[in-house]
Design a protein around this motif. Structure first.
Motif, PDB file in Angstrom:
ATOM      1  N   TYR A 179      59.516 -48.974 -35.850  1.00 44.26           N
ATOM      2  CA  TYR A 179      58.720 -50.204 -35.981  1.00 44.26           C
ATOM      3  C   TYR A 179      57.249 -49.798 -36.111  1.00 44.26           C
ATOM      4  N   ARG A 180      56.555 -50.489 -37.017  1.00 46.70           N
ATOM      5  CA  ARG A 180      55.126 -50.190 -37.178  1.00 46.70           C
ATOM      6  C   ARG A 180      54.396 -50.555 -35.886  1.00 46.70           C
ATOM      7  N   ARG A 181      53.582 -49.629 -35.403  1.00 48.23           N
ATOM      8  CA  ARG A 181      52.984 -49.781 -34.084  1.00 48.23           C
ATOM      9  C   ARG A 181      52.049 -50.988 -33.994  1.00 48.23           C
ATOM     10  N   THR A 182      51.222 -51.204 -34.982  1.00 48.05           N
ATOM     11  CA  THR A 182      50.294 -52.338 -34.919  1.00 48.05           C
ATOM     12  C   THR A 182      51.036 -53.665 -34.936  1.00 48.05           C
ATOM     13  N   THR A 183      52.117 -53.736 -35.713  1.00 45.29           N
ATOM     14  CA  THR A 183      52.920 -54.965 -35.753  1.00 45.29           C
ATOM     15  C   THR A 183      53.625 -55.191 -34.427  1.00 45.29           C
ATOM     16  N   LEU A 184      54.144 -54.122 -33.850  1.00 38.47           N
ATOM     17  CA  LEU A 184      54.826 -54.226 -32.568  1.00 38.47           C
ATOM     18  C   LEU A 184      53.902 -54.771 -31.490  1.00 38.47           C
ATOM     19  N   GLU A 185      52.656 -54.278 -31.471  1.00 41.34           N
ATOM     20  CA  GLU A 185      51.738 -54.640 -30.394  1.00 41.34           C
ATOM     21  C   GLU A 185      51.228 -56.070 -30.500  1.00 41.34           C
ATOM     22  N   SER A 186      51.416 -56.688 -31.647  1.00 44.37           N
ATOM     23  CA  SER A 186      51.007 -58.088 -31.799  1.00 44.37           C
ATOM     24  C   SER A 186      52.219 -59.025 -31.833  1.00 44.37           C
ATOM     25  N   SER A 187      53.380 -58.513 -31.499  1.00 43.26           N
ATOM     26  CA  SER A 187      54.617 -59.294 -31.597  1.00 43.26           C
ATOM     27  C   SER A 187      55.059 -59.789 -30.226  1.00 43.26           C
ATOM     28  N   ASP A 188      56.135 -60.594 -30.252  1.00 39.46           N
ATOM     29  CA  ASP A 188      56.723 -61.100 -29.009  1.00 39.46           C
ATOM     30  C   ASP A 188      57.658 -60.091 -28.365  1.00 39.46           C
ATOM     31  N   TYR A 189      57.766 -58.897 -28.934  1.00 36.85           N
ATOM     32  CA  TYR A 189      58.592 -57.872 -28.323  1.00 36.85           C
ATOM     33  C   TYR A 189      57.899 -57.215 -27.132  1.00 36.85           C
ATOM     34  N   ILE A 190      56.605 -57.418 -27.032  1.00 34.52           N
ATOM     35  CA  ILE A 190      55.855 -56.907 -25.879  1.00 34.52           C
ATOM     36  C   ILE A 190      55.309 -58.101 -25.105  1.00 34.52           C
ATOM     37  N   LYS A 191      55.562 -58.121 -23.838  1.00 32.93           N
ATOM     38  CA  LYS A 191      55.070 -59.185 -22.959  1.00 32.93           C
ATOM     39  C   LYS A 191      54.672 -58.557 -21.636  1.00 32.93           C
ATOM     40  N   ASP A 192      53.466 -58.884 -21.192  1.00 34.97           N
ATOM     41  CA  ASP A 192      52.943 -58.322 -19.945  1.00 34.97           C
ATOM     42  C   ASP A 192      53.001 -56.795 -19.965  1.00 34.97           C
ATOM     43  N   ASP A 193      52.672 -56.234 -21.167  1.00 31.90           N
ATOM     44  CA  ASP A 193      52.631 -54.789 -21.352  1.00 31.90           C
ATOM     45  C   ASP A 193      54.011 -54.149 -21.117  1.00 31.90           C
ATOM     46  N   CYS A 194      55.055 -54.924 -21.388  1.00 31.68           N
ATOM     47  CA  CYS A 194      56.423 -54.466 -21.127  1.00 31.68           C
ATOM     48  C   CYS A 194      57.251 -54.580 -22.399  1.00 31.68           C
ATOM     49  N   LEU A 195      58.030 -53.553 -22.678  1.00 27.80           N
ATOM     50  CA  LEU A 195      58.890 -53.490 -23.850  1.00 27.80           C
ATOM     51  C   LEU A 195      60.337 -53.290 -23.368  1.00 27.80           C
ATOM     52  N   ILE A 196      61.274 -54.066 -23.943  1.00 21.32           N
ATOM     53  CA  ILE A 196      62.679 -53.977 -23.525  1.00 21.32           C
ATOM     54  C   ILE A 196      63.543 -53.649 -24.739  1.00 21.32           C
ATOM     55  N   MET A 197      64.390 -52.653 -24.578  1.00 22.98           N
ATOM     56  CA  MET A 197      65.335 -52.283 -25.632  1.00 22.98           C
ATOM     57  C   MET A 197      66.751 -52.254 -25.077  1.00 22.98           C
ATOM     58  N   ASN A 198      67.672 -52.760 -25.873  1.00 18.07           N
ATOM     59  CA  ASN A 198      69.093 -52.647 -25.544  1.00 18.07           C
ATOM     60  C   ASN A 198      69.718 -51.607 -26.456  1.00 18.07           C
ATOM     61  N   CYS A 199      70.491 -50.730 -25.867  1.00 21.60           N
ATOM     62  CA  CYS A 199      71.155 -49.666 -26.623  1.00 21.60           C
ATOM     63  C   CYS A 199      72.664 -49.784 -26.430  1.00 21.60           C
ATOM     64  N   THR A 200      73.396 -49.809 -27.537  1.00 21.16           N
ATOM     65  CA  THR A 200      74.861 -49.857 -27.478  1.00 21.16           C
ATOM     66  C   THR A 200      75.431 -48.638 -28.190  1.00 21.16           C
ATOM     67  N   VAL A 201      76.369 -47.988 -27.533  1.00 26.81           N
ATOM     68  CA  VAL A 201      77.050 -46.827 -28.104  1.00 26.81           C
ATOM     69  C   VAL A 201      78.544 -47.134 -28.168  1.00 26.81           C
ATOM     70  N   GLY A 202      79.161 -46.826 -29.310  1.00 24.39           N
ATOM     71  CA  GLY A 202      80.613 -46.957 -29.459  1.00 24.39           C
ATOM     72  C   GLY A 202      81.209 -45.618 -29.828  1.00 24.39           C
TER      73      GLY A 202
END
Length: 260
Positions: A137-160
């Protein structure tokens, strides 16, 4: 010499088996709190998740705030899933999701599961092998998006993890214990439990069970349940037979076929 007639039937038997490939799936949520403080650690340096296990193998998520390689990813964050345990040619499918923290559900999903028909599972050759995106993900876009809130980033990882098994005709062996029915029927006769017919032989009376006698003897079956028989009869007088001989005959009907 007599020629052997050739069989017109194929003596071979049909058989069948089935190969079943499926995935053992598991997920891990990786939260990066204090994202802004992770920036600036430099390209190629990462934040690793805790180890999690899926399909018998250990895995970890690697997040590169400044990209994995300086020459082409400095403007992007990089994310990879790595095999964290020993393994050779581990085949798996993956999915990485950036969680939309606005509540609108507009998550950013990179799914290998959706492309399984096109490219098949990814093969990890050894411990440390990775699957993921240098330009996640482009860093500048990420930092202005709703994917970061209260300086926190959450990712879900699924492995099959892919498992393949062969299914064939199921065969089972059942151990059958030797029958003791003969002894049980003898004990039933001697105890007179459930007897419904009495044979009067001279001065002695012998009680027995009509159903068992009818099952063992066509003569008794006709006498008790035949067209001219009487199923309600409860006493039979036997003439011209010694009581000892009749007793042996009665035991024969209750015992002989079950004794070895």
């Amino acid at each position: 010499m007599r020629k052997r007639k050739k069989s017109t039937m194929d003596d071979s038997k049909d058989s069948a088996s089935k190969s079943v490939s499926e995935t053992v799936n598991g997920s891990h949520q990786f939260t990066i709190k204090g994202y802004s403080l992770a920036k600036g650690m430099g390209p190629g340096k990462c934040i690793a998740s805790d180890i999690f296990t899926v399909g018998g193998y250990d895995w970890a998520v690697y997040f590169y705030p400044d990209g994995k390689n300086p020459e082409d990813t400095a403007m992007y964050v990089s994310v990879f899933i790595a095999l964290a345990s020993e393994g050779t040619d581990v085949r798996a499918l993956f999915e990485l999701t950036l969680v939309d923290q606005s509540g609108k559900g507009k998550h950013k999903v990179h799914s290998h599961f959706d492309r399984a028909l096109e490219s098949g599972p990814y093969t990890l050759k050894y411990r440390g092998s990775m699957w993921g995106y240098k330009r996640f993900y482009r860093r500048t876009t990420l930092e202005s998006s709703d994917y970061i809130k209260d300086d926190c980033l959450i990712m879900n990882c699924t492995v099959g993890v892919v498992r393949t098994r062969l299914e064939g005709p199921k065969q089972c062996s059942i151990h059958v214990l030797p029958s003791d029915m003969g002894q049980n029927l003898k004990a039933l006769l001697e105890s007179e439990v459930g007897c419904d017919i009495t044979f009067q032989v001279g001065d002695e009376a012998f009680k027995a069970h009509k159903l068992i006698l009818a099952a063992r003897s066509p003569v008794f079956r006709a006498q008790f349940f035949g067209l001219v028989g009487d199923p309600n009869i409860d006493k039979v007088v036997v003439k011209d037979v010694e009581p000892s001989v009749f007793k042996v005959m009665l035991l024969f009907y209750f015992l002989s076929e079950f004794e070895e």
